[in-house]
Design a protein around this motif. Structure first.
Motif, PDB file in Angstrom:
ATOM      1  N   LEU A  18      25.361  46.633  30.129  1.00 22.60           N
ATOM      2  CA  LEU A  18      25.236  45.133  30.515  1.00 22.60           C
ATOM      3  C   LEU A  18      23.841  44.837  31.110  1.00 22.60           C
ATOM      4  O   LEU A  18      23.107  45.667  31.769  1.00 22.60           O
ATOM      5  CB  LEU A  18      26.298  45.005  31.419  1.00 22.60           C
ATOM      6  CG  LEU A  18      27.836  44.920  30.784  1.00 22.60           C
ATOM      7  CD1 LEU A  18      28.403  46.235  31.263  1.00 22.60           C
ATOM      8  CD2 LEU A  18      28.462  44.013  30.979  1.00 22.60           C
ATOM      9  N   VAL A  19      23.612  43.673  30.870  1.00 20.64           N
ATOM     10  CA  VAL A  19      22.386  42.970  31.581  1.00 20.64           C
ATOM     11  C   VAL A  19      22.676  41.498  31.858  1.00 20.64           C
ATOM     12  O   VAL A  19      23.683  41.157  31.448  1.00 20.64           O
ATOM     13  CB  VAL A  19      20.996  42.879  30.394  1.00 20.64           C
ATOM     14  CG1 VAL A  19      20.783  44.185  30.270  1.00 20.64           C
ATOM     15  CG2 VAL A  19      21.504  42.043  29.251  1.00 20.64           C
ATOM     16  N   ASP A  20      21.887  41.048  32.702  1.00 20.01           N
ATOM     17  CA  ASP A  20      22.331  39.718  33.309  1.00 20.01           C
ATOM     18  C   ASP A  20      22.209  38.728  32.363  1.00 20.01           C
ATOM     19  O   ASP A  20      21.434  38.827  31.296  1.00 20.01           O
ATOM     20  CB  ASP A  20      21.427  39.263  34.616  1.00 20.01           C
ATOM     21  CG  ASP A  20      19.904  39.113  34.120  1.00 20.01           C
ATOM     22  OD1 ASP A  20      19.461  38.226  33.978  1.00 20.01           O
ATOM     23  OD2 ASP A  20      19.480  40.232  33.860  1.00 20.01           O
ATOM     24  N   LYS A  21      23.054  37.680  31.975  1.00 23.93           N
ATOM     25  CA  LYS A  21      23.156  36.908  30.903  1.00 23.93           C
ATOM     26  C   LYS A  21      21.940  35.949  30.936  1.00 23.93           C
ATOM     27  O   LYS A  21      21.376  35.899  29.650  1.00 23.93           O
ATOM     28  CB  LYS A  21      24.316  35.993  31.190  1.00 23.93           C
ATOM     29  CG  LYS A  21      24.630  34.921  29.820  1.00 23.93           C
ATOM     30  CD  LYS A  21      25.984  34.133  30.073  1.00 23.93           C
ATOM     31  CE  LYS A  21      26.227  33.137  28.958  1.00 23.93           C
ATOM     32  NZ  LYS A  21      27.532  32.471  29.005  1.00 23.93           N
ATOM     33  N   LYS A  22      21.432  35.634  31.949  1.00 23.77           N
ATOM     34  CA  LYS A  22      20.228  34.703  32.164  1.00 23.77           C
ATOM     35  C   LYS A  22      19.004  35.538  31.114  1.00 23.77           C
ATOM     36  O   LYS A  22      18.380  34.823  30.370  1.00 23.77           O
ATOM     37  CB  LYS A  22      19.690  34.553  33.454  1.00 23.77           C
ATOM     38  CG  LYS A  22      18.609  33.437  33.660  1.00 23.77           C
ATOM     39  CD  LYS A  22      18.176  33.347  35.051  1.00 23.77           C
ATOM     40  CE  LYS A  22      17.081  32.523  35.159  1.00 23.77           C
ATOM     41  NZ  LYS A  22      16.533  32.236  36.890  1.00 23.77           N
ATOM     42  N   SER A  56      33.297  44.624  37.239  1.00 27.21           N
ATOM     43  CA  SER A  56      33.397  43.364  36.299  1.00 27.21           C
ATOM     44  C   SER A  56      34.244  42.156  36.940  1.00 27.21           C
ATOM     45  O   SER A  56      34.276  41.368  36.485  1.00 27.21           O
ATOM     46  CB  SER A  56      34.113  43.854  34.987  1.00 27.21           C
ATOM     47  OG  SER A  56      33.240  44.750  34.182  1.00 27.21           O
ATOM     48  N   GLY A  57      34.721  42.436  38.240  1.00 28.33           N
ATOM     49  CA  GLY A  57      35.189  41.418  38.789  1.00 28.33           C
ATOM     50  C   GLY A  57      33.892  40.597  39.781  1.00 28.33           C
ATOM     51  O   GLY A  57      33.993  39.557  39.987  1.00 28.33           O
ATOM     52  N   LYS A  58      32.970  41.451  39.954  1.00 30.12           N
ATOM     53  CA  LYS A  58      31.856  41.181  40.593  1.00 30.12           C
ATOM     54  C   LYS A  58      30.733  40.236  39.567  1.00 30.12           C
ATOM     55  O   LYS A  58      30.271  39.230  39.728  1.00 30.12           O
ATOM     56  CB  LYS A  58      31.168  42.267  41.615  1.00 30.12           C
ATOM     57  CG  LYS A  58      32.155  42.689  42.643  1.00 30.12           C
ATOM     58  CD  LYS A  58      31.943  41.818  44.098  1.00 30.12           C
ATOM     59  CE  LYS A  58      32.637  42.538  45.149  1.00 30.12           C
ATOM     60  NZ  LYS A  58      32.758  41.804  46.408  1.00 30.12           N
ATOM     61  N   LEU A  59      30.672  40.889  38.620  1.00 32.93           N
ATOM     62  CA  LEU A  59      29.643  40.829  37.719  1.00 32.93           C
ATOM     63  C   LEU A  59      30.336  40.323  36.448  1.00 32.93           C
ATOM     64  O   LEU A  59      30.682  41.466  35.736  1.00 32.93           O
ATOM     65  CB  LEU A  59      28.443  41.746  37.402  1.00 32.93           C
ATOM     66  CG  LEU A  59      27.542  42.146  38.642  1.00 32.93           C
ATOM     67  CD1 LEU A  59      26.794  43.194  38.256  1.00 32.93           C
ATOM     68  CD2 LEU A  59      26.831  41.077  38.883  1.00 32.93           C
ATOM     69  N   VAL A  60      30.945  39.231  36.160  1.00 35.30           N
ATOM     70  CA  VAL A  60      31.833  38.976  35.092  1.00 35.30           C
ATOM     71  C   VAL A  60      31.161  38.905  33.598  1.00 35.30           C
ATOM     72  O   VAL A  60      30.161  38.069  33.501  1.00 35.30           O
ATOM     73  CB  VAL A  60      32.558  37.441  35.439  1.00 35.30           C
ATOM     74  CG1 VAL A  60      33.644  37.480  34.297  1.00 35.30           C
ATOM     75  CG2 VAL A  60      33.269  37.777  36.664  1.00 35.30           C
ATOM     76  N   PRO A  61      31.457  39.800  32.796  1.00 33.94           N
ATOM     77  CA  PRO A  61      30.920  39.774  31.520  1.00 33.94           C
ATOM     78  C   PRO A  61      31.347  38.376  30.701  1.00 33.94           C
ATOM     79  O   PRO A  61      32.297  37.822  30.884  1.00 33.94           O
ATOM     80  CB  PRO A  61      31.754  40.954  30.757  1.00 33.94           C
ATOM     81  CG  PRO A  61      32.117  41.904  31.798  1.00 33.94           C
ATOM     82  CD  PRO A  61      32.567  40.805  32.916  1.00 33.94           C
ATOM     83  N   GLY A  62      30.093  37.840  30.256  1.00 29.23           N
ATOM     84  CA  GLY A  62      30.264  36.592  29.400  1.00 29.23           C
ATOM     85  C   GLY A  62      29.883  35.537  30.385  1.00 29.23           C
ATOM     86  O   GLY A  62      29.556  34.278  29.948  1.00 29.23           O
ATOM     87  N   LYS A  63      30.115  35.563  31.551  1.00 31.34           N
ATOM     88  CA  LYS A  63      29.808  34.665  32.876  1.00 31.34           C
ATOM     89  C   LYS A  63      28.344  35.005  33.432  1.00 31.34           C
ATOM     90  O   LYS A  63      27.506  34.195  33.593  1.00 31.34           O
ATOM     91  CB  LYS A  63      30.747  34.348  33.711  1.00 31.34           C
ATOM     92  CG  LYS A  63      30.717  33.479  34.853  1.00 31.34           C
ATOM     93  CD  LYS A  63      31.682  33.324  35.811  1.00 31.34           C
ATOM     94  CE  LYS A  63      31.439  32.427  36.956  1.00 31.34           C
ATOM     95  NZ  LYS A  63      31.305  33.002  38.249  1.00 31.34           N
ATOM     96  N   ASP A  64      28.286  36.093  34.083  1.00 30.90           N
ATOM     97  CA  ASP A  64      27.211  36.560  34.786  1.00 30.90           C
ATOM     98  C   ASP A  64      26.584  37.507  33.967  1.00 30.90           C
ATOM     99  O   ASP A  64      25.105  37.582  34.103  1.00 30.90           O
ATOM    100  CB  ASP A  64      27.630  37.424  36.166  1.00 30.90           C
ATOM    101  CG  ASP A  64      28.375  36.413  37.152  1.00 30.90           C
ATOM    102  OD1 ASP A  64      28.245  35.276  37.254  1.00 30.90           O
ATOM    103  OD2 ASP A  64      29.624  36.923  37.240  1.00 30.90           O
ATOM    104  N   THR A  65      27.140  38.360  33.107  1.00 30.98           N
ATOM    105  CA  THR A  65      26.394  39.359  32.246  1.00 30.98           C
ATOM    106  C   THR A  65      26.785  39.285  30.995  1.00 30.98           C
ATOM    107  O   THR A  65      27.894  38.673  30.383  1.00 30.98           O
ATOM    108  CB  THR A  65      26.541  40.664  32.920  1.00 30.98           C
ATOM    109  OG1 THR A  65      28.132  40.697  33.030  1.00 30.98           O
ATOM    110  CG2 THR A  65      26.098  40.854  34.376  1.00 30.98           C
ATOM    111  N   VAL A  66      26.079  40.497  29.903  1.00 27.84           N
ATOM    112  CA  VAL A  66      26.611  40.326  28.495  1.00 27.84           C
ATOM    113  C   VAL A  66      26.483  41.890  28.379  1.00 27.84           C
ATOM    114  O   VAL A  66      25.700  42.624  28.931  1.00 27.84           O
ATOM    115  CB  VAL A  66      25.795  39.618  27.802  1.00 27.84           C
ATOM    116  CG1 VAL A  66      25.922  37.888  28.148  1.00 27.84           C
ATOM    117  CG2 VAL A  66      24.346  39.904  27.857  1.00 27.84           C
TER     118      VAL A  66
END
Length: 322
Positions: free
Chosen positions: A113-117, A210-220
């Motif tokens: 995963l990477v950060d969504k931004k 994934s509760g801290k870095l939520v896929p789709g919201k914070d990361t992808v």
């Protein structure tokens, strides 16, 4: 007198005093303790006294089980990741020594995963995109020009996959696989994200990350351009997506003789289920400070208490197999 004799015989059998003992192998992944203690409580309700080992690596766990493949004792590990651990199981002796039972925890996903931004700004969709030095440099945290991947502990199944894919996708020149204690590495990664910097990491579910870095919201999640895996030929999902890792089930690895000598335990392990979200929720409690052994045992006992109806059904069914 007859009633007393029957009671003594029942106790004799329940305590397994004919020479066998039941041992759960506790892995050195702290977040797998909860599922082990839940299964242990269930086995105890069948009437068995149970011992628990100190923390051991997967390799030691599988070797211990294999070495006792014909033992009158029972050895159980509650976290055999299938198919991720298939090679470890085969390497330890395969099905002649180790039996794999049930589908205890299903839908265990994993990947990069990477950060969504950053992903959206630079159109990053595949781990293969990091073959471009300019893209890889975005995730450089130590100034060497290479992407820093928060990766796996040495000896974990995911380590083998990541190392294999770094070669298969020709990413050695642009990605550094940072290893050590995963909990510490990922904590640093989360801190980096909170400071507004790009991040690249591996994780899995069930786990608290994934509760801290939520896929789709914070990361992808990043996909791979094609399957390349040391254990399985294809990691592609039915919808065509390919994240480079198979969706796993966590099963029970036991010594082969358990299936014959402890038919009730074997049946219980074959049918008991634990929801992946329950494990992630418990892991989140651990990440918030409830991470002592006493806390984890309490979490397991609370799960048993709250799920007693279905647990009793599993136990009743298991007793019929004895």
């Amino acid at each position: 007198m007859n009633k007393i004799l029957v009671s003594l015989i029942t106790l004799f059998l329940a305590s397994n005093l004919f020479g066998g003992k039941v041992t759960f192998l506790k892995t050195n992944v702290a977040e797998e303790g909860f599922q082990m203690y839940v299964a242990m409580e269930a086995v105890k309700k069948l009437g068995y006294d149970v011992e628990v080992t100190n923390d051991v690596s997967y390799e030691v766990a599988f070797q211990t089980i294999a070495q006792n493949g014909k033992s009158k004792d029972a050895y159980i590990m509650a976290s055999a990741w299938v198919p991720l651990h298939n090679a470890k199981i085969e390497g330890a002796g395969g099905s002649k020594k180790i039996a794999v039972l049930g589908s205890y925890i299903e839908n265990c996903a994993q990947g990069y995963l990477v950060d969504k931004k950053t992903a959206e700004k630079y159109n990053i969709k595949y781990i293969n995109d990091l073959k471009d030095p300019k893209i890889a440099k975005l995730f450089d945290s130590n100034g060497d020009g290479k992407a820093d991947l928060a990766g796996c502990d040495a000896g974990w199944g995911c380590e083998k996959v990541i190392e294999y894919q770094l070669d298969a996708f020709k990413l050695r020149d642009t990605i550094t696989h940072n290893q050590g204690q995963y909990a510490a590495i990922i904590t640093d990664t989360i801190a980096r994200y909170k400071s507004g910097k790009p991040i690249l990491y591996y994780t899995w579910t069930p786990y608290w990350v994934s509760g801290k870095l939520v896929p789709g919201k914070d990361t992808v999640f990043l996909q791979v351009t094609h399957s390349a895996h040391p254990v399985t030929k294809s990691t592609k999902l039915s919808n065509g997506a390919d994240y480079g890792f198979n969706v796993n089930s966590q099963k029970f690895a036991v010594n082969a003789s358990l299936v014959k000598n402890y038919k009730d335990i074997a049946k219980l392990l074959d049918i008991i289920k634990l929801n992946v979200n329950d494990v992630s929720g418990e892991n989140m409690l651990m990440s918030k400070g409830q991470n002592k052994e006493a806390d984890i045992k309490r979490h397991a006992q609370m799960w048993v208490k709250n799920n007693m109806n279905k647990l009793n059904k599993w136990i009743d069914e298991a007793k019929k197999a004895k």
